[in-house]
Design an enzyme around this catalytic site. Structure first.
Site, PDB file in Angstrom:
ATOM      1  N   ALA A 144      26.306  20.453 -34.586  1.00 58.29           N
ATOM      2  CA  ALA A 144      26.753  19.562 -35.648  1.00 58.29           C
ATOM      3  C   ALA A 144      27.897  18.684 -35.634  1.00 58.29           C
ATOM      4  O   ALA A 144      29.161  19.424 -35.153  1.00 58.29           O
ATOM      5  CB  ALA A 144      26.499  20.168 -37.097  1.00 58.29           C
TER       6      ALA A 144
ATOM      7  N   GLY B 102      26.262  16.483 -33.926  1.00 59.46           N
ATOM      8  CA  GLY B 102      25.387  16.146 -32.752  1.00 59.46           C
ATOM      9  C   GLY B 102      25.624  15.114 -31.726  1.00 59.46           C
ATOM     10  O   GLY B 102      24.720  14.548 -31.105  1.00 59.46           O
TER      11      GLY B 102
ATOM     12  N   ASP C 206      23.612  25.307 -35.134  1.00 63.69           N
ATOM     13  CA  ASP C 206      24.672  25.348 -35.909  1.00 63.69           C
ATOM     14  C   ASP C 206      24.470  26.201 -36.937  1.00 63.69           C
ATOM     15  O   ASP C 206      23.408  26.673 -37.322  1.00 63.69           O
ATOM     16  CB  ASP C 206      25.144  23.818 -36.254  1.00 63.69           C
TER      17      ASP C 206
ATOM     18  N   ASP D  51      31.646  23.713 -28.337  1.00 59.36           N
ATOM     19  CA  ASP D  51      32.495  22.986 -28.792  1.00 59.36           C
ATOM     20  C   ASP D  51      33.027  23.480 -30.127  1.00 59.36           C
ATOM     21  O   ASP D  51      32.360  23.065 -31.150  1.00 59.36           O
ATOM     22  CB  ASP D  51      31.941  21.445 -28.985  1.00 59.36           C
TER      23      ASP D  51
ATOM     24  N   CYS E  84      38.914  20.052 -29.999  1.00 65.55           N
ATOM     25  CA  CYS E  84      39.617  18.967 -30.344  1.00 65.55           C
ATOM     26  C   CYS E  84      40.806  19.042 -30.640  1.00 65.55           C
ATOM     27  O   CYS E  84      41.548  18.442 -31.756  1.00 65.55           O
ATOM     28  CB  CYS E  84      38.960  18.031 -31.421  1.00 65.55           C
TER      29      CYS E  84
END
Length: 437
Positions: A255, A257, A276, A334, A387
């Site tokens: 998510a 996505g 997720d 991720d 990130c």
């Protein structure tokens, strides 16, 4: 968007004040943010729909400006009032403070006059007089140069100190300045068709900058599936994973996505399993809603499956019972992180982060990495990405993984660390691990 605010002020307060203006809408957003510490994205979801496109943009610009510069605006107000004002009045002062900071001395009189007139309608005449007196003093304080980086760039002192230790003062200043700038909007072009001229090419293949003035066209293109709004940094982990046609790939923290869709567009054919965490009973999660929407946009040749589960708490039997593969050609992890690489977009992150979060995130990320590694078949690929620009969530997690028994079958093939001040887009870390065949 900055010029819209200034133009409105220069034409006078009445010209800039429709029946329900972006300024008034911003006051409501700031008031709720101050009172309830709600997330910025959640507040914007509820932004009034009766605003014109220009006024909606203005509301967001003012709201974002206040959140970005909150601690500096708070410092400029400190000690100026004998008693704390109502939250609504404080919101008016915060917005006026941001406009003063943004516009500079040349617009001081107009900003203050505009704020006073607005206060008369959203508060009371008495409170408007308070706004008049306090805003003039705020203007004087904002002219003075701050003596430290945390105040100058409105970041928590502990975070500035952490970055200064890790990066040095000069690089930290570059990062802080980057975080305080409004973020450009980028679109990834998805279809085999000519790209419209109003999408500006970038140095990143397939990514275009969205300039102001074409939002109706952008909305239409997004609804048609021609574009997906996405920062160029997202390409780093996809490039490392290098999805191939016909492969079966697991997106382990999928998510909302955007990366699942990116992989599907790259593959053209194959299968993506998007996993997720499930939503708690009785609650909704906009990220999962968007995940479903994005998976529905995948190319016809890519089969997609959406699974709600905790990656660390399910085993191969779980996948088998759902008629899903028990191992994959490639896995993208991720991982949830501090978001320190994307603070220009997620402007309230710095106010929610705590110093201990980095170690906590690192432990969770390592657990997720162990779980993801078990799902890679021999010869397969695993990309761990964040990130974050913090080593505790990037290099340290990878080192801990290879220091454990689970790292034995894997080899670190390649890594990429993007820093905003050097790369010109969001920060990110991505690591390609290949499992022995």
């Amino acid at each position: 968007m900055m010029h819209d605010v200034k133009q409105g002020l220069e034409k006078g307060p009445e010209a800039a004040k429709p029946a329900f203006s972006g300024w008034v809408a911003a006051t409501g957003l700031v008031e709720r943010w101050l009172a309830r510490a709600e997330r910025v994205d959640t507040l914007l979801e509820g932004l009034a729909t009766n605003l014109s496109g220009q006024e909606r943009a203005r509301a967001q610009h003012l709201f974002y400006g206040v959140v970005r510069w909150a601690s500096r605006l708070e410092a400029a107000q400190a000690g100026l009032m004998a008693h704390p004002p109502r939250t609504k009045v404080k919101a008016v002062l915060m917005i006026a403070g941001f406009e003063l900071l943004e516009g500079g001395p040349a617009l001081t009189a107009k900003v203050i006059h505009h704020a006073v007139e607005q206060a008369k309608s959203v508060a009371s005449p008495k409170e408007a007089r308070l706004v008049n007196a306090v805003a003039r003093k705020i203007a004087d304080r904002l002219v003075a140069a701050p003596t430290d980086l945390a105040t100058e760039f409105a970041h928590p002192e502990w975070l500035v100190a952490r970055w200064t230790r890790q990066l040095g003062a000069e690089t930290t200043r570059k990062l802080l300045a980057w975080n305080q700038q409004p973020a450009p909007v980028y679109a990834r072009w998805r279809i085999e068709a000519p790209v419209p001229a109003f999408l500006a090419p970038t140095k990143w293949a397939g990514f275009y900058e969205v300039k102001a003035g074409h939002w109706e066209d952008i909305r239409r293109l997004a609804n048609e599936g021609a574009i997906y709004l996405q920062d160029p940094s997202t390409r780093l982990c996809i490039d490392l994973l290098a999805p191939q046609a016909g492969e079966v790939i697991l997106d382990a923290c999928a998510a909302p996505g955007g990366k699942s869709l990116f992989m599907a567009d790259t593959m053209k054919t194959g299968k993506i399993v998007a996993l997720d965490e499930p939503v708690a009973p009785g609650k909704s999660d906009i990220r999962l809603v968007r995940l479903k929407e994005n998976l529905a946009r995948a190319p016809a040749g890519v089969e997609v499956a959406l699974i709600q589960a905790d990656l660390t708490k399910v085993n191969t039997v779980f996948y088998r019972n759902l008629n899903l593969p028990e191992s994959y050609d490639a896995v993208l992890l991720d991982a949830p992180c501090s978001n320190t690489g994307v603070m220009r977009h997620r402007i309230d992150v710095k106010w929610r982060l705590q110093d201990g979060d980095f170690a906590r995130h690192g432990q969770t990320q390592l657990e997720l990495l162990h779980a993801a590694a078990r799902l890679v078949h021999p010869g397969g690929r695993l990309v761990y990405s964040t990130c974050s620009i913090d080593a505790d969530e990037n290099e340290s997690v990878i080192k801990a993984f290879f220091d454990s028994r689970a790292g034995g079958p894997f080899k670190l093939e390649k890594q990429v660390l993007a820093t905003p001040w050097a790369d010109g887009h969001d920060g990110a870390g991505a690591f390609l691990l290949v499992k022995n065949g």
